[in-house]
Design an enzyme around this catalytic site. Structure first.
Site, short mmCIF file in Angstrom:
data_model
loop_
_atom_site.label_atom_id
_atom_site.label_comp_id
_atom_site.label_asym_id
_atom_site.label_seq_id
_atom_site.Cartn_x
_atom_site.Cartn_y
_atom_site.Cartn_z
N HIS A 307 0.85 -1.19 0.00
CA HIS A 307 0.00 0.00 0.00
C HIS A 307 0.89 1.24 0.00
O HIS A 307 1.96 1.24 0.60
CB HIS A 307 -0.90 0.02 1.25
CG HIS A 307 -2.05 0.95 1.11
ND1 HIS A 307 -1.96 2.29 1.37
CD2 HIS A 307 -3.32 0.72 0.71
CE1 HIS A 307 -3.13 2.85 1.14
NE2 HIS A 307 -3.98 1.94 0.74
N ASP A 364 -8.02 -4.91 -0.26
CA ASP A 364 -8.52 -5.76 -1.35
C ASP A 364 -8.20 -7.24 -1.16
O ASP A 364 -8.71 -8.09 -1.89
CB ASP A 364 -7.91 -5.29 -2.68
CG ASP A 364 -8.43 -3.92 -3.06
OD1 ASP A 364 -7.62 -3.00 -3.23
OD2 ASP A 364 -9.66 -3.77 -3.13
C1 SDX Z 1 -6.04 0.30 -3.08
O1 SDX Z 1 -4.10 4.69 -2.10
C2 SDX Z 1 -5.11 4.13 -1.53
O2 SDX Z 1 -5.54 4.56 -0.47
C3 SDX Z 1 -5.71 2.97 -2.28
C4 SDX Z 1 -6.78 2.17 -1.56
C5 SDX Z 1 -8.03 2.96 -1.33
O3 SDX Z 1 -8.75 2.64 -0.39
O4 SDX Z 1 -8.33 3.85 -2.17
O5 SDX Z 1 -6.27 1.72 -0.33
C6 SDX Z 1 -7.19 0.95 -2.38
O6 SDX Z 1 -5.76 0.66 -4.21
C7 SDX Z 1 -5.24 -0.73 -2.34
C8 SDX Z 1 -4.02 -1.27 -3.18
C9 SDX Z 1 -4.56 -2.36 -4.12
N1 SDX Z 1 -3.48 -2.76 -5.08
C10 SDX Z 1 -2.87 -3.96 -4.98
O7 SDX Z 1 -3.10 -4.80 -4.09
C11 SDX Z 1 -1.88 -4.24 -6.11
C12 SDX Z 1 -0.58 -4.84 -5.55
N2 SDX Z 1 0.14 -3.78 -4.81
C13 SDX Z 1 1.09 -2.99 -5.50
O8 SDX Z 1 1.05 -2.90 -6.84
C14 SDX Z 1 1.65 -1.81 -4.70
O9 SDX Z 1 1.91 -2.26 -3.45
C15 SDX Z 1 0.81 -0.55 -4.63
C16 SDX Z 1 0.43 -0.08 -5.99
C17 SDX Z 1 -0.41 -0.77 -3.83
C18 SDX Z 1 1.65 0.51 -3.93
O10 SDX Z 1 2.70 0.81 -4.77
P1 SDX Z 1 3.77 1.94 -4.36
O11 SDX Z 1 3.41 2.65 -3.13
O12 SDX Z 1 4.06 2.73 -5.59
O13 SDX Z 1 4.99 1.09 -3.92
P2 SDX Z 1 6.10 0.59 -4.92
O14 SDX Z 1 5.47 0.06 -6.16
O15 SDX Z 1 7.10 1.68 -5.04
O16 SDX Z 1 6.67 -0.64 -4.10
C19 SDX Z 1 7.72 -0.47 -3.15
C20 SDX Z 1 8.52 -1.77 -3.24
C21 SDX Z 1 9.02 -2.08 -4.66
O17 SDX Z 1 10.16 -2.89 -4.51
P3 SDX Z 1 11.65 -2.17 -4.59
O18 SDX Z 1 11.69 -1.38 -5.88
O19 SDX Z 1 11.70 -1.28 -3.35
O20 SDX Z 1 12.61 -3.33 -4.54
O21 SDX Z 1 7.66 -2.89 -2.89
C22 SDX Z 1 7.53 -3.75 -4.00
C23 SDX Z 1 7.93 -2.94 -5.23
O22 SDX Z 1 8.40 -3.80 -6.26
N3 SDX Z 1 6.10 -4.15 -4.04
C24 SDX Z 1 5.69 -5.38 -4.28
C25 SDX Z 1 4.30 -5.31 -4.15
N4 SDX Z 1 3.93 -4.07 -3.88
C26 SDX Z 1 5.07 -3.35 -3.81
N5 SDX Z 1 6.34 -6.52 -4.57
C27 SDX Z 1 5.57 -7.63 -4.74
N6 SDX Z 1 4.22 -7.65 -4.63
C28 SDX Z 1 3.55 -6.51 -4.34
N7 SDX Z 1 2.23 -6.53 -4.25
#
Ligand code: SDX
Length: 428
Positions: A307, A364
């Protein structure tokens, strides 16, 4: 003495004001930065940038706190009705008995949609995704109420648009589902509550005596409350920026629905179930998938994990996880996907990669499991999120209008070609 921030650029020192919110959050106000220094800031994805001041929702990502207008989500999910929470988010206070009665009555009597809209459903492919239908239908509501397109209407008139949206979204959602099935529509029943009416429109048929299970109805009420707002998330920011051009509220909400559809945002609840079912059918074991999620050369991510703000736990996920256990037990449903979800959570949360990055189950991760237990089809999961989030989007739009926020227009740092002259095609 109020706090300031000092920056030094090309040997010159500049001072910028620091503002502090009611919960002690602090921000450097850079609204005059470019005029003072010629510099702008850059923050891809706005991970460190506040777009506005807001009094609607407070969340603390480190402590896992979420409050709507100061009320903890845990209390609202347990004790309030969804319409009470919708009123709270949009008007700032919990409604008294008269206010709730008026609000409920107004919404109940605006649940019908114009019969001409049925022709739109006929034009969609039968397997059209309901989020695509919903975004189109909500935008087209502005054409049935052209007076809503006037941005300068007194706010009390815009209230009718707000009530129409809260009332008609569930009707349109249920009609999209029935259209997809090729079933006859079940029309709104004014004797039913907001959530009962939605369940009846979804699962009721002229020929059957569908009875609403109070366990299902209570779970739906809780789920809608848990999704009702989440400050400046992707879709809420979309609603704000579309509305900031003085586009009408229907168009702003339609854009919010489109943004929510993405699998990184609200579309994750559908993607989680599809992922869990893939893991179950694949049979290679959870660790294989956890390793894929960690592999930077693999585009696979654990849907429902991580998140932008919550880096310890998502308080909504905790409530939904318990509700999933309770609802499945009460309904006598044994869903192997829930078992896989719990195992996956355990495996991931022992893995340094996830722990180091603060990747925990988000709202989710478990919501799809409850929706399945309630009989909601997978493609309707994000629609359920939209129905829940609608009052939050409206509250954000309303606050933006009332605060007189300017049109949203970010700047950029240009990295393209420098000035060059046109070359005729024969010389290229
Ligand atoms: C919602 O913003 C809100 O409030 C949203 C929400 C709402 O109520 O409106 O809460 C609802 O959208 C919840 C999120 C639902 N999405 C998912 O479940 C999709 C899977 N999650 C990700 O794609 C990700 O975690 C996000 C999009 C939710 C957050 O992405 P960020 O904040 O841009 O974080 P990032 O992509 O920069 O990740 C940081 C690190 C990275 O690794 P490094 O580059 O540091 O090595 O964490 C890793 C990412 O690769 N990472 C994951 C991961 N999520 C982040 N690695 C594996 N699996 C994951 N799910």
């Amino acid at each position: 003495m109020s706090e300031t921030a000092r920056i030094i650029l090309n040997g010159q020192e500049y001072e910028l004001p620091v503002i502090e919110g009611s919960e002690g959050e602090k921000a450097i106000d850079i609204s005059k930065l470019r005029g003072m220094t010629g510099y702008i800031t850059l923050d891809s994805g706005f991970k460190n940038t506040g777009s506005t001041k807001s009094a609607i929702t407070f969340l603390d990502g480190e402590k896992g706190i979420l409050r709507y207008r100061g009320y903890p989500i845990e209390q609202l999910a347990e004790k309030a009705s969804f319409l009470e929470v919708a009123y709270l988010l949009m008007y700032g206070e919990l409604p008294n008995a008269d206010q709730l009665s008026y609000f409920t009555d107004s919404i109940t009597h605006h649940t019908l949609v114009h019969e001409d809209m049925r022709r739109f459903f006929e034009a969609f492919p039968t397997d059209a995704h309901p989020m695509g239908i919903l975004s189109s239908m909500i935008s087209s509501l502005s054409t049935f109420y052209p007076e809503s397109q006037n941005p300068n209407r007194p706010f009390k008139d815009i209230e009718l648009t707000i009530h129409r949206l809260i009332a008609k979204l569930p009707t349109l959602a249920a009609q999209a589902y029935k259209n997809n099935l090729g079933h006859p529509l079940t029309y709104p029943d004014n004797k039913l509550s907001y959530t009962e009416n939605f369940l009846n429109m979804m699962f009721g048929l002229p020929s059957n005596d569908y009875t609403i299970d109070p366990i299902v109805n209570d779970a739906l009420n809780k789920l809608l409350i848990l999704h009702a707002d989440h400050e400046q998330n992707c879709s809420a920011s979309t609603v704000r920026i579309v509305g900031s051009s003085q586009a009408n509220l229907y168009s702003s909400i339609s854009a919010g629905i489109a943004a929510l559809w993405g699998p990184l945002h609200g579309g994750a609840n559908q993607a989680v179930i599809e992922m869990l079912e893939t893991i179950r059918e694949d049979g290679s074991g959870l660790q294989t998938w956890v390793d894929k999620a960690k592999d930077k050369t693999d585009s696979f991510r654990l849907m429902g994990f991580g998140h932008r703000v919550y880096k310890n736990f998502d308080p909504r996920a905790k409530i939904i996880k318990k509700a999933a256990d309770d609802v499945l037990a009460a309904l006598g449903v044994n869903d192997p996907v829930l078992d896989i979800a719990k195992e996956l959570e355990e495996v991931a949360l022992k893995d340094e990669y996830f722990v180091a990055r603060g990747l925990y189950p988000n709202v989710d991760f478990y919501s799809g499991i409850i929706y399945r237990a309630l009989g909601i089809p997978t493609e309707m999961f994000t629609v359920m999120f939209a129905i829940g989030r609608l009052p939050g989007w409206i509250a954000q739009w309303k606050e933006m209008i009332e605060n007189g926020d300017p049109i949203g227009r970010p700047r950029q740092i240009y990295t393209g070609a420098n000035a060059r002259d046109y070359v005729p095609v024969e010389n290229r």
